[in-house]
Design a protein around this motif. Sequence first.
Motif, mmCIF file in Angstrom:
data_model
loop_
_atom_site.group_PDB
_atom_site.id
_atom_site.type_symbol
_atom_site.label_atom_id
_atom_site.label_comp_id
_atom_site.label_asym_id
_atom_site.label_seq_id
_atom_site.Cartn_x
_atom_site.Cartn_y
_atom_site.Cartn_z
ATOM 1 N N ILE A 263 0.838 -1.200 0.000
ATOM 2 C CA ILE A 263 0.000 0.000 0.000
ATOM 3 C C ILE A 263 0.875 1.252 0.000
ATOM 4 N N ASN A 266 2.214 2.428 -3.250
ATOM 5 C CA ASN A 266 1.259 3.242 -4.015
ATOM 6 C C ASN A 266 1.308 2.962 -5.529
ATOM 7 N N VAL A 298 -6.432 -2.503 1.070
ATOM 8 C CA VAL A 298 -5.831 -2.654 -0.260
ATOM 9 C C VAL A 298 -6.746 -2.097 -1.349
ATOM 10 N N THR A 301 -6.093 1.476 -2.740
ATOM 11 C CA THR A 301 -4.899 1.878 -3.494
ATOM 12 C C THR A 301 -5.314 2.394 -4.874
#
Length: 341
Positions: A263, A266, A298, A301
């Motif tokens: 995460i 990115n 998640v 993202t």
Amino acid sequence: MTSLKSLLAACGLSAMIGLAANPSLAGSTTYPLTLENCGAQVTFQKAPERAIGLGQNSAEILLLLGLQDKMAGTAFWPSKVLPQLAEANAKVKLLTVEMPTFESMLAENPDFVAVALPSLVGPNSKIAKREDFDKVGVATYLSPSTCLSTKDVKDQYGSRGELWNMDLLYKEIDELSQIFDVADRGQALIADFKTREAKLRSGVSKNGKNLSYVFWFSSPSPSADAYVGGKNSASGFIADLLGGHNAISAEAEWPTIGWEGIIAANPDVIVVASLDRNRWELDKPEAKIKFLNTDPAVSQTPAVKNKAIVVMDGQAMNPTIRTIYGAEQVAEQLKALGLLK
């Protein structure tokens, strides 16, 4: 997944067409042939007649070179054979899709073993070491792409200080074709791959952004760390080939990263592997995609929110002949999503 397999087959057709339409003027092999291979010298008095492809990449290179009649067997297949090689592969004995025993290979009376990974013949291999084959007069050849140091990372896959590229694969194809005295086929195959590589290199993102990628191979469970392609791995090469970069900075070939770390990376794109082995539930791309979309953290993202999740043959995340096929799969899907020109 049917669409993935169809794409894989379509991408592969150019290799076979190129092999037939672009004959090389490469000369015949002069024996004895001695090669320096991953720190060892290997000498061949003649072309092998009973070769074993130990590991999917090694087996598929031999098949792409049209050597099925010179093969006594294959073993260790994370995925099914390339669709266009299925007929040739059916003529070769399958020892096991997992790791074979040393005895089972010797039972086939081989005179050569082409090896995809050091974990299959390296100093810590549970199968055999190179010197074990030497003692019984069987030559071995280890993929140059996987000759990695394990000094800095304490796992069998090692680390890679520089970005992998296709030159190591071309070296492998060239040397295997020399070993079998089919150098013309080897040069034709290399020429085809170079053409495809150049075509992919010319593609860029639509808005000129340097897209960041995470390549997720698999995980034992949703709560476990993920096996992802390291910074300089074949996955990193694919990202670079498509005008982007690997969001994972670890130099280990196959680092395990917690989801907090992923995460934090990115990523703009998440590439999930499709595997046929079914060792874990998350070997399946559908299971991976479901997790990405349903996990509370998640799913937030950028890649998941923007539906920038694509499926790729898991074997392509290894530095193999599959890597270029995998790059073509990713490019095709990203173009459909409007992320690549």
